[in-house]
Design a protein around this motif. Sequence first.
Motif, PDB file in Angstrom:
ATOM      1  N   ALA A 142       0.896  -1.191   0.025  1.00 50.19           N
ATOM      2  CA  ALA A 142      -0.043   0.004  -0.032  1.00 50.19           C
ATOM      3  C   ALA A 142       1.000   1.184   0.006  1.00 50.19           C
ATOM      4  CB  ALA A 142      -1.195  -0.035   1.227  1.00 50.19           C
ATOM      5  N   LEU A 143       1.926   1.311   0.779  1.00 48.42           N
ATOM      6  CA  LEU A 143       2.579   2.414   0.728  1.00 48.42           C
ATOM      7  C   LEU A 143       3.542   2.699  -0.643  1.00 48.42           C
ATOM      8  CD1 LEU A 143       4.753   2.307   4.076  1.00 48.42           C
ATOM      9  CD2 LEU A 143       3.804   4.236   3.225  1.00 48.42           C
ATOM     10  N   ILE A 144       3.928   1.602  -1.217  1.00 49.01           N
ATOM     11  CA  ILE A 144       4.538   1.523  -2.501  1.00 49.01           C
ATOM     12  C   ILE A 144       3.706   2.193  -3.418  1.00 49.01           C
ATOM     13  CG2 ILE A 144       5.589   0.434  -4.457  1.00 49.01           C
ATOM     14  CD1 ILE A 144       6.644  -1.871  -2.301  1.00 49.01           C
ATOM     15  N   GLN A 145       2.292   1.894  -3.191  1.00 48.38           N
ATOM     16  CA  GLN A 145       1.272   2.474  -4.269  1.00 48.38           C
ATOM     17  C   GLN A 145       1.229   3.873  -3.890  1.00 48.38           C
ATOM     18  OE1 GLN A 145      -1.275  -0.546  -3.454  1.00 48.38           O
ATOM     19  NE2 GLN A 145      -1.283  -1.219  -5.667  1.00 48.38           N
ATOM     20  N   LYS A 146       1.351   4.426  -2.924  1.00 46.64           N
ATOM     21  CA  LYS A 146       1.108   5.838  -2.500  1.00 46.64           C
ATOM     22  C   LYS A 146       2.446   6.744  -2.613  1.00 46.64           C
ATOM     23  CE  LYS A 146      -1.583   8.110   0.757  1.00 46.64           C
ATOM     24  NZ  LYS A 146      -3.011   8.367   0.291  1.00 46.64           N
ATOM     25  N   CYS A 147       3.567   6.041  -2.696  1.00 45.22           N
ATOM     26  CA  CYS A 147       4.776   6.854  -2.502  1.00 45.22           C
ATOM     27  C   CYS A 147       5.487   6.977  -4.008  1.00 45.22           C
ATOM     28  CB  CYS A 147       5.739   6.136  -1.692  1.00 45.22           C
ATOM     29  SG  CYS A 147       5.495   6.457  -0.142  1.00 45.22           S
TER      30      CYS A 147
END
Length: 415
Positions: free
Chosen positions: A85-90
């Motif tokens: 989820a973080l990778i998708q957001k950053c």
Amino acid sequence: MGKALDGVRILDFTHVQSGPTCTQLLAWFGADVIKVERAGAGDITREQLRDIPDVDSLYFTMLNHNKRSVTIDTKNPEGKLVLEALIQKCDVLVENFAPGALDRMGFTWERIQELNPKMIVASVKGFGPGPYEDCKVYENVAQCVGGSASTTGFDDGPPVVTGAQIGDSGTGLHLALGIVTALYQRTMTGRGQKVLAAMQDGVLNLCRVKLRDQQRLERTGVMKEYPQYPNGTFGEAVPRAGNASGGGQPGWILKCKGWEADPNAYIYFITQAPVWAKICNVIGKEEWATDPDYATPAARLPRLKEIFAEIERWTMSKTKFEAMEILNGHDIPCGPILSMKEIAEEPSLRKTGTIVEVDHPTRGKYLTVGNPIKLSDSPTEVTRSPLLGEHTDEVMAELGYSLEQISALRVAGAI
Ligand code: COA
């Protein structure tokens, strides 16, 4: 006032020094840096070189300002989903794990691209592709394999490493430039890319002048500005040059008044050619200005030892600060050897924000080096480093997790 990197989100998977130096700079330029740490332990430097029991070390606090900290067990299946989820957001993932660690975690370049094709993946490694690419590397290893150690020190002594962290912080700086360049290219292409800064390459880049000298040596067999000339000998490789300037203007470190008791009562003195007559006047050797043995740079090269000995007779009669003032009055380039104590107490560095006092909830007040790169439209405010996992709940909420989900993940040991 806005910041240069406002809106850029960094998934900061860095630890120790090289990677954190890079992400700290990006945070100072306004990026939202989310540091992902191992649950329960965190960046190993939190507990290294501690000066106060159970308090984050200066090693950690001085490299992790302006960041947020989340703890995720990225080897836990549910933790992996949080990381996804973080990778998708950053916008950028920065890491400096040992080679292959990210792949072993399941986050290959291809997988990251699937999750977020715009993602820039930036890595510090010890070596680039080649025979040593799998090796773990620390600062001094990089200094040794990047050409710094073999060219630092005195000719009659062993190789020497420098206190400047050119392997770690130096490579972090290189990586930061790679990241902002990739971000710029992305504005045109819409695509992410891989950015690699190898520590060996970073150190070698900073030792560029020594590769220049290697080729000069091979062509001419001698380098006249090196202390080995005219009395010593040259071998096949660039020798250690002691305190010689390394450029076209000869220089050396000279004793000043008080040197017997103060290890830093020295000054770096450069015999810059355009001010040679002024140097002669200041040290009371006016005749050298016209004497053909001393009047030209070429004539001086074989006599540098004698010349610096004469200049030192003068510098020893002054403190380093007196010498600095007199010499600067004549436009003669020089630099007092400043101790860390003197630098920490220097008011002008406090004024520019190069040295900053920061308050920390468990440590109290401490000094740090602020942003050395000043942007007129993007000022830096240095804020304290995060406590371990301080922002886990906040970041999880931003990713869309409910309070119940966060509790469940905590119970599962994923965060
Ligand atoms: N949750 C679970 N596991 C995590 C984690 C997390 N949040 N964060 C890291 N890990 C794991 C990794 O998956 C990896 O495990 P693996 O070895 O099973 O694949 C491990 O922690 C990463 O550790 P590693 O990078 O190997 O640390 P190290 O302490 O053994 O080595 C260095 C440290 C600095 C030598 C090494 O990271 C390195 O060579 N880095 C590249 C060069 C560099 O930056 N050097 C300068 C450091 S200042």
